[in-house]
Structure formats: structure tokens, C-alpha cells
Enzyme design. Sequence first.
Site: not given
Length: 409
Positions: A214-215
Site C-alpha cells: 500500500t502507500n
Amino acid sequence: MTQNASNGSLAQRKLIVGVTGSIAAFKAATLVRLLMQAGADVQTIMTHDAARFVTPLTFGTLSARKPLTDLFSDDGDWTKHVSLGLWADLMIIAPATAQTIAKLAHGFCDNMLTATALAARCEVLVCPAMDHDMSLHAAVEDNLRRLRAYGYHILPSRWGDLASGLVGRGRLQEPEDILEKVRSLLRPQMLKGKNVLVTAGPTREPIDPVRVVTNHSTGAMGFALAEALRDRGARVTLVCGPTPLDTPGDITRIDVTTADDMYEACLDHGEADCVFMAAAVADYAPAAPANSKLKKTSDELTITLRRTPDTLAELGRQKQQGQLLVGFAMETHDGIDSARGKLRAKNLDWIVLNNVLEDGAGFGFGTNRVTVLGRDGSVTPLDPMPKRKVADAILDRIYTPGKLSSSRR
Ligand code: CTP
């Protein structure tokens, strides 16, 4: 001072500020001061209980108009609530107690404030303030729902320290935030009737049942845009990746997890008049997520990633005549050139460039610093500002009369 309605200016706008009996009435004094400083013409109305917390003299001095408290005045004028309701551009009730909310929800008009609200043809903004348990009571929630259904605008109370000593829900919004809401409500509804799709937040690509790629996106910029678009009259659908943010009022939210989900949800709404693709979509996802938790059996682990579908590029390919596509580019270097390349490659009308390494920009900040690039070659850097202000400035740039340009390539 000149009137500038296009940016929600308050100069010469006629406002009623209704104050009810809550300790938060002292904040209404600051609100009136801010509204006056912004050039508005303010008439205050106080309930008798409000006058126990803050004197009418305070509001009279700040607004340069005598506050109204009685439905029947000494001069025999008993239709003032009607004339005031016709006079005002907006009525703000701050703080609104549970009692006043209940009265409004059931059409009671037993004092100057409730009678004016009932008679008003203008929009009415209700800013609740009460103690934690009262604010969570089903009766209060029902009444607020009822008010929304009647077309009242609600600026929900916030979480924080309460006068009772409790910490919880029920705090009146800060005067500066009420002021922002007032500005947004007075903005012309340039997007009335438009269907707008906004995306926000990160995506999460599973590695196994407990781990993800993810980020750091929080979704805050996309949510601020969704609110700003709604406040200009648009019907907003917000497709968002995992984020703890509360859904803003009057916005349809669709929760997704992965880039594939995002692609499907957005293409289902591909006919929207405008698309603001603010989500930080993962470009790569594990090619073969494991069905059970990966165990640490070796010193190194190689995970093969596959490209995810590019939602915005596909929307650009399918772009309808007259549709407006706005992309977001998060860069660390060669920002302008790179953003221009994406604008062309994805068939966009505008792209909002965000350099994550600049001060006041990037993930997790309350502020953002962006540059808006247009298909016409224009480059507009905006000052660092809180995200909601950035959202408004982006929309002001995109929807400047004569600059609205969208077309098929
Ligand atoms: N975007 C998308 N689907 C993806 C990746 C990106 O819709 N799979 C959208 C983003 O929401 C953003 C725009 O495309 O509006 C640009 O995203 P960005 O990640 O900056 O650019 P990429 O095209 O992915 O290129 P790169 O990561 O190589 O810079």
C-alpha cells in the site's frame, strides 16, 4: 469593499446568526466578529437562555445591530421574523442546542429564532453543540436526520473537551470552521445537476491474508475535493480506498480495497460529467497472493508484482464528449515535465501536480502545495494551504469562466 460572489466572498451578504442557550454561545461572539470582518451584514437573534450565557450587549456591539430576542417587540412589529427570513442570504444557528434542534425538527416556532428559521426562504445552517451523551442520543440523531431531509445544512459537532468535563462528541465547531462553511454555502452552485466522480485514499494489494502492498495516502485531499464539489452543487460519488475518514454529508461513498476494485467501481461511473482521480492507486500488486500466511522460511523473499489496471488511462480512452477528466500526479523530481506527460498520455483536461518532497505537501499533512497544469499548456502554482482551501483553489482554477475546457482528443 467589493462583492465577489464567485469565491464565496461575504462582503455585503446578509446573515442571521441565531444563538441558543449553550456555553458555546461565547464562540458565537467570535463568529460574529469574523463575519463582520469579512464584510457581512449580521443580524443576531438570541434565545432568552442564550442571553444568560452572553449578554445581548456583546452581540449588539460586535454586529452593530441590536440583537433580537422577542417575537413580539415593543414597537408592535410582530412580523419581523417574516421580513428577516426574506432579508437574509443565509441563517446560521450556532450553537444549536438539542432543544432548538428538536423544535426545528418538529416545526415549533415559539421564539424569535425558531419562528425566523421556519419563515426563512434562505438556506439555514445548523451547528449543534451539546454534551457527549446528548449528542449521541437517538432522539437527537433522528432530529438531525429530519432537519437534513427538510434541506437544512448541518455542520456536525466535533470530538473534544466539553464544558461538563467529559471528553467526547458535542463540541461546537470552531468559529473559523463555521466561517468556511458559510463561505462555501454562499458560493454559487456552478455545478448544480452535474454528476462528479472523485477517488481518494490508497489501495491495498494483498500479499497474503495478513500483509499488503500500500502507500501513505490518507485520502484527505480527495475528501476535501469531494466536499468542495458538493458545496458547488455537484452530486458527488466518492470511491475511496481504505481510510478512517468520515463520509462527508450528502456524498455517496463506495469503499474499495484494491486497484482492481477501484477500476471496476470507477468504470461503473464512467459516464460522470467530471472525474477527479485523486486516489493514490498502487501501480503494482502481488501477482499471486498467498491463500495462507507466508512463513519466514528463508533469508530473502521475492514477490512477483504485476501491473494493476490504470483506471484513469482507461477513462481517458473512453472519454465522453464534454466530459472533464482531472488527474493527480505525485512526483519527487521532474514534476512539471512528468505531469505534462501524464496529462497527454491519459487524455486529461487538467492535472494537479504534488511534489511530496516540498514543505507543506504530501501524505499526512493538513496542508498541501500543488501546481495545476491545463491541457492548454497553462501552469498555475498555488500557495501552501489547508487541503480544503487547496480544493477550492483547484476548482476556482478549473471552473474559471471561459477556461472550462474539455474535449475528446
Ligand atoms: N492512476 C490510476 N490507476 C493506476 C495508477 C494511477 O487511475 N493504476 C491515476 C492516479 O489516480 C492519478 C494519475 O493516474 O490521478 C497519475 O498517477 P501516478 O501514480 O502519479 O502516475 P502513473 O501514471 O501511475 O505513473 P508513475 O507512477 O510511473 O509516475
